[in-house]
Design an enzyme around this catalytic site. Structure first.
Site, PDB file in Angstrom:
ATOM      1  N   ILE A 168       0.842  -1.204   0.000  1.00  9.32           N
ATOM      2  CA  ILE A 168       0.000   0.000   0.000  1.00  9.32           C
ATOM      3  C   ILE A 168       0.879   1.257   0.000  1.00  9.32           C
ATOM      4  O   ILE A 168       0.589   2.236  -0.695  1.00  9.32           O
ATOM      5  CB  ILE A 168      -0.979  -0.022   1.194  1.00  9.32           C
ATOM      6  CG1 ILE A 168      -1.940  -1.215   1.033  1.00  9.32           C
ATOM      7  CG2 ILE A 168      -1.751   1.291   1.320  1.00  9.32           C
ATOM      8  CD1 ILE A 168      -2.772  -1.546   2.271  1.00  9.32           C
ATOM      9  N   ASP A 273      -8.309   7.787   8.110  1.00 14.56           N
ATOM     10  CA  ASP A 273      -9.365   6.840   7.727  1.00 14.56           C
ATOM     11  C   ASP A 273      -9.582   5.837   8.853  1.00 14.56           C
ATOM     12  O   ASP A 273     -10.569   5.104   8.845  1.00 14.56           O
ATOM     13  CB  ASP A 273      -8.963   6.107   6.445  1.00 14.56           C
ATOM     14  CG  ASP A 273     -10.046   5.144   5.965  1.00 14.56           C
ATOM     15  OD1 ASP A 273     -11.227   5.559   5.943  1.00 14.56           O
ATOM     16  OD2 ASP A 273      -9.724   3.991   5.638  1.00 14.56           O
ATOM     17  N   HIS A 297     -13.139   4.448   8.160  1.00 14.86           N
ATOM     18  CA  HIS A 297     -12.433   3.229   7.713  1.00 14.86           C
ATOM     19  C   HIS A 297     -13.029   2.707   6.395  1.00 14.86           C
ATOM     20  O   HIS A 297     -13.529   1.582   6.323  1.00 14.86           O
ATOM     21  CB  HIS A 297     -12.468   2.130   8.793  1.00 14.86           C
ATOM     22  CG  HIS A 297     -11.319   1.154   8.652  1.00 14.86           C
ATOM     23  ND1 HIS A 297     -10.716   0.552   9.729  1.00 14.86           N
ATOM     24  CD2 HIS A 297     -10.679   0.672   7.546  1.00 14.86           C
ATOM     25  CE1 HIS A 297      -9.755  -0.264   9.287  1.00 14.86           C
ATOM     26  NE2 HIS A 297      -9.718  -0.202   7.974  1.00 14.86           N
ATOM     27  N   ILE A 298     -12.934   3.571   5.376  1.00 12.11           N
ATOM     28  CA  ILE A 298     -13.442   3.180   4.052  1.00 12.11           C
ATOM     29  C   ILE A 298     -12.305   2.910   3.070  1.00 12.11           C
ATOM     30  O   ILE A 298     -12.525   2.851   1.861  1.00 12.11           O
ATOM     31  CB  ILE A 298     -14.379   4.255   3.451  1.00 12.11           C
ATOM     32  CG1 ILE A 298     -13.657   5.609   3.357  1.00 12.11           C
ATOM     33  CG2 ILE A 298     -15.677   4.360   4.227  1.00 12.11           C
ATOM     34  CD1 ILE A 298     -14.233   6.506   2.281  1.00 12.11           C
TER      35      ILE A 298
HETATM   36  C1  DGY Z   1      -7.601  -4.234   6.122  1.00 12.48           C
HETATM   37  O1  DGY Z   1      -7.978  -5.098   5.327  1.00 12.48           O
HETATM   38  O2  DGY Z   1      -6.824  -4.483   7.043  1.00 12.48           O
HETATM   39  C2  DGY Z   1      -8.091  -2.863   5.901  1.00 12.48           C
HETATM   40  O3  DGY Z   1      -7.901  -2.053   6.998  1.00 12.48           O
HETATM   41  C3  DGY Z   1      -9.545  -2.849   5.459  1.00 12.48           C
HETATM   42  O4  DGY Z   1      -9.772  -1.622   4.843  1.00 12.48           O
END
Ligand code: DGY
Length: 340
Positions: A168, A273, A297-298
């Protein structure tokens, strides 16, 4: 047959703690080789129901709001073979305690990288361009073009700091570079230093990153080492013009320290988030703070991504129940199932 060997007299039971996105839900409902026991609501199963359901389960599909802690592990029945979380992060799972019971853990790396990186960029732009204040102004009937009003900052020529250059973190840097970012620095694990080269990202210590970065993005997993990583000291060492973006886990940032730093003008804006707890209580001052943007948390919340995550979690659960290799198994050697 040993007492740990599941009896073949009934199909394996797969407990699912909440409703899945539509396509994955249809697949779940069409499964014939397991008996699905699902909490049919968007919100996850109440705790007592989860603990009760574990006693008779062969497999569990859960989400990050289900705490699979020592108490839950105590509630595992003898048939349980797999905990499959619909998330890349697995800080809600007591990995050692689960694995001591011989239960395997699956997670969903990779499929949410793009959506989460998109959200990180969204928040970075919202913070840099003061979108929260601008929206409040427009919604209050104010605004219009004001030459010297609502001035944010832009990314051209700026330094981007990524804490945690995993999947990410890399995807975030790759998205932000074309905005004219002049320098990318990263801190945290150097396990995948080869990922830095195509991005031209330099490894620096965390204090150095905080000192030089104009945009600080937190993209690392929550672990014992990263809990509370961004506290008073860290925030004090950032540039007063810097923005802080967290799309990883709330507990990496100390919220009291963040509030103090925003009030004192020690940083320009925070965009989160993820929070600790989730959701924040409605009266929490960070929600109302003009220089703090909070999303619920989107990060991975697109149709495509949440369906892919849920499908991967079904694959992992079935593989665990049937004793086959999983697509992504926590604790396997290598980066495959890492929480980033
Ligand atoms: C995860 O999968 O850990 C993420 O935080 C979901 O958005």
């Amino acid at each position: 047959m040993s007492s740990n060997t599941p009896s073949l007299s009934r199909p394996p039971v797969l407990v699912v703690t909440c409703q899945l996105p539509a396509l994955a839900q249809q697949r779940l409902e069409a499964l014939t080789d397991v008996e699905v026991r699902q909490h049919g609501s968007l919100q996850s199963m109440p705790r007592a129901a989860l603990l009760g359901a574990l006693a008779d389960a062969d497999g569990l599909i859960c989400v990050l709001s289900d705490r699979i802690d020592a108490e839950a592990v105590q509630a595992f029945g003898p048939r349980l073979r797999v905990v499959s979380t619909v998330s890349v992060g697995y800080d809600h799972v007591d990995v050692a305690a689960v694995q001591r019971r011989g239960v395997r853990i699956g997670n969903t790396p990779g499929v949410l990288t793009d959506a989460t990186a998109d959200t990180t960029v969204l928040l970075a732009l919202m913070a840099a361009r003061r979108a929260k204040q601008a929206l409040a102004l427009a919604e209050g009937g104010g605004g219009g073009f004001v030459l010297a009003g609502e001035l944010g900052s832009q990314f051209t020529g700026k330094a981007l700091g990524i804490i945690g250059l995993g999947r990410i973190g890399c995807a975030t840097a790759a998205r932000l570079l074309p905005f004219g970012i002049a320098r990318v620095v990263y801190a945290g694990s150097r396990a995948h230093a080869e990922r830095a080269t195509p991005l031209g990202a330099e490894y620096v210590t965390l204090p150095e990153l905080l000192r030089v970065a104009d945009i600080v993005c937190i993209c690392c997993p929550l672990t014992e080492q990263t809990a509370g990583l961004i506290g008073r000291g860290a925030l004090a060492s950032m540039k007063p013009s810097a923005i802080l973006v967290n799309t990883a886990r709330g507990a990496i940032v100390c919220h009291d320290a963040l509030l103090e730093a925003l009030d004192a003008g020690r940083i320009a804006h925070a965009a989160l988030d993820v929070t600790d707890p989730e959701p924040l209580p409605v009266e929490h001052p960070l929600l109302r703070h003009p220089r703090c943007t909070v999303l619920p948390h989107i990060g991975s919340a697109t149709e495509e991504t949440r369906s892919a995550m849920a499908n991967l979690a079904i694959d992992n659960a079935l593989a665990g129940i049937q004793g086959r290799p999983m697509v992504a198994e926590v604790g396997e050697p290598g980066p495959k199932a890492s929480a980033d």
